[in-house]
Design an enzyme around this catalytic site. Structure first.
Site, PDB file in Angstrom:
ATOM      1  N   LYS A  45      38.859  -5.805   5.504  1.00  0.00           N
ATOM      2  CA  LYS A  45      38.045  -5.070   6.631  1.00  0.00           C
ATOM      3  C   LYS A  45      38.539  -3.948   6.924  1.00  0.00           C
ATOM      4  O   LYS A  45      38.382  -3.307   7.922  1.00  0.00           O
ATOM      5  CB  LYS A  45      37.590  -5.942   7.752  1.00  0.00           C
ATOM      6  CG  LYS A  45      36.926  -7.299   7.243  1.00  0.00           C
ATOM      7  CD  LYS A  45      35.826  -6.978   6.184  1.00  0.00           C
ATOM      8  CE  LYS A  45      34.629  -6.344   6.591  1.00  0.00           C
ATOM      9  NZ  LYS A  45      33.580  -6.140   5.564  1.00  0.00           N
ATOM     10  N   HIS A 125      43.767  -8.487  -1.353  1.00  0.00           N
ATOM     11  CA  HIS A 125      44.410  -8.201   0.115  1.00  0.00           C
ATOM     12  C   HIS A 125      45.981  -8.827   0.082  1.00  0.00           C
ATOM     13  O   HIS A 125      46.265  -9.288   1.198  1.00  0.00           O
ATOM     14  CB  HIS A 125      43.248  -8.970   0.663  1.00  0.00           C
ATOM     15  CG  HIS A 125      42.183  -8.384   1.027  1.00  0.00           C
ATOM     16  ND1 HIS A 125      41.722  -6.927   1.285  1.00  0.00           N
ATOM     17  CD2 HIS A 125      40.551  -8.892   0.880  1.00  0.00           C
ATOM     18  CE1 HIS A 125      40.856  -6.668   1.371  1.00  0.00           C
ATOM     19  NE2 HIS A 125      39.878  -7.804   1.096  1.00  0.00           N
ATOM     20  N   SER A 155      35.568  -5.799  12.727  1.00  0.00           N
ATOM     21  CA  SER A 155      35.114  -5.752  11.617  1.00  0.00           C
ATOM     22  C   SER A 155      35.357  -7.488  11.034  1.00  0.00           C
ATOM     23  O   SER A 155      34.403  -8.054  10.346  1.00  0.00           O
ATOM     24  CB  SER A 155      35.342  -4.780  10.755  1.00  0.00           C
ATOM     25  OG  SER A 155      34.752  -4.848   9.610  1.00  0.00           O
TER      26      SER A 155
END
Length: 311
Positions: A45, A125, A155
């Site tokens: 995010k 990620h 988020s």
């Protein structure tokens, strides 16, 4: 739609993870990178989709304009470590497809192998220590996107509410505390952004950019990114990219807004929610903000790595 229960967070070599990002671990670690591969990395995010779309357009919009209309972004820029149910095809009933094929796993490594474009744009990620060694051996280029922690946690909270392959999020205050303690999928925000920043000091093929800078001055940050990648788009081409990746346009773009991914419940929260800097002010109480600031000062020791919580 009956989907399996949410996954459980567990410790994986010192980092909190869920099975959907570790089940394909041997293939991930043995992944064979190519010298021209570009890995777009971030803590979740942080604007990853934004930058993935930018790079896809910068490289391939002129060569394959139809891709933006018919091929979802998550297939144009595959997610390296994902190991999740397949997405339904356009002519399939999505509910039927997800229910019947949940155990038929689609792996990010397979999607990357199927790419016909060059360079291959790859999303991840992974903390820096988990990146497959072939990326370093091949001297691949990395684009790391970092976002201030307050907007990141807000988020991430809404993302967790709507994403079936993440654990149940609980209430906001619990989630915020878990975030500060690093009990998140992909581990601690602090360790993630700091370790990639440290890597930047010794690895020249790493471009570290900030969500807030991109929001504040898109043109300047695009020029810096293009300089790093050796790209020379015309002013007209850059304007086309800017227009296409404006938040409101991406939010309406079914190929970019993840609306084709049925494991995400967009009725709970849209994948692309606000895209603003300082939305955290609508979530943090005064006491939560004070507690967070105190914790932040204790954990962020590097004076060179600075984040802005508003612009």
């Amino acid at each position: 739609m009956e989907l399996p229960t949410r996954p459980t967070l567990f410790d994986f070599h010192g980092v909190s993870m869920v099975k959907y990002f570790t089940d394909n671990w041997e293939n991930i670690q043995n992944f064979e990178a190519r010298p021209d591969d570009i890995l777009i990395n971030s803590y979740p995010k942080a604007g990853t989709t934004w930058v993935c779309y930018m790079l896809d357009l910068l490289y391939f919009s002129n060569m394959c304009p139809e891709r933006q209309t018919f091929v979802p972004l998550h297939e144009r820029v595959p997610f390296l470590e994902i190991s999740s149910p397949p997405r339904p095809k356009a002519n399939e009933n999505p509910i039927h497809s997800v229910k019947e094929n949940w155990n038929t796993v689609k792996k990010g490594t397979d999607l990357i192998d199927q790419l016909s474009t060059s360079p291959r744009l790859i999303k991840s990620h992974l903390p820096v220590q988990f990146v497959p060694k072939s990326f370093w051996e091949q001297r691949c280029r990395f684009v790391y996107v970092a976002r201030n922690p307050k907007d990141s946690v807000v988020s991430y909270y809404h993302f967790g509410r709507m994403n079936g392959i993440h654990p149940e999020v609980g209430d906001w205050s619990t989630f915020l505390q878990d975030f500060m303690e690093g009990k998140m999928v992909f581990g601690s925000w602090y360790e993630h952004v700091n370790s990639w920043w440290e890597k930047k000091q010794t690895y020249s093929n790493l471009h570290y950019m900030f969500y807030e800078d991109l929001s504040e001055n898109f043109g300047r940050e695009t020029d810096r990114l293009c300089s790093f990648l050796g790209l020379s788009p015309s002013a007209e081409e850059k304007e086309k990219v800017r227009a296409a990746v404006m938040f409101d346009n991406m939010k309406q773009d079914k190929m970019a807004n993840s609306s084709t991914i049925q494991i995400m419940n967009h009725e709970v929260s849209p994948f692309m929610r606000k895209g603003k800097v300082a939305d955290w002010k609508n979530h943090f109480t005064v006491s939560q903000n004070e507690h967070f600031d105190k914790d932040y000062k204790q954990k962020m020791k590097n004076p060179e790595l600075r984040f802005r919580t508003e612009i």
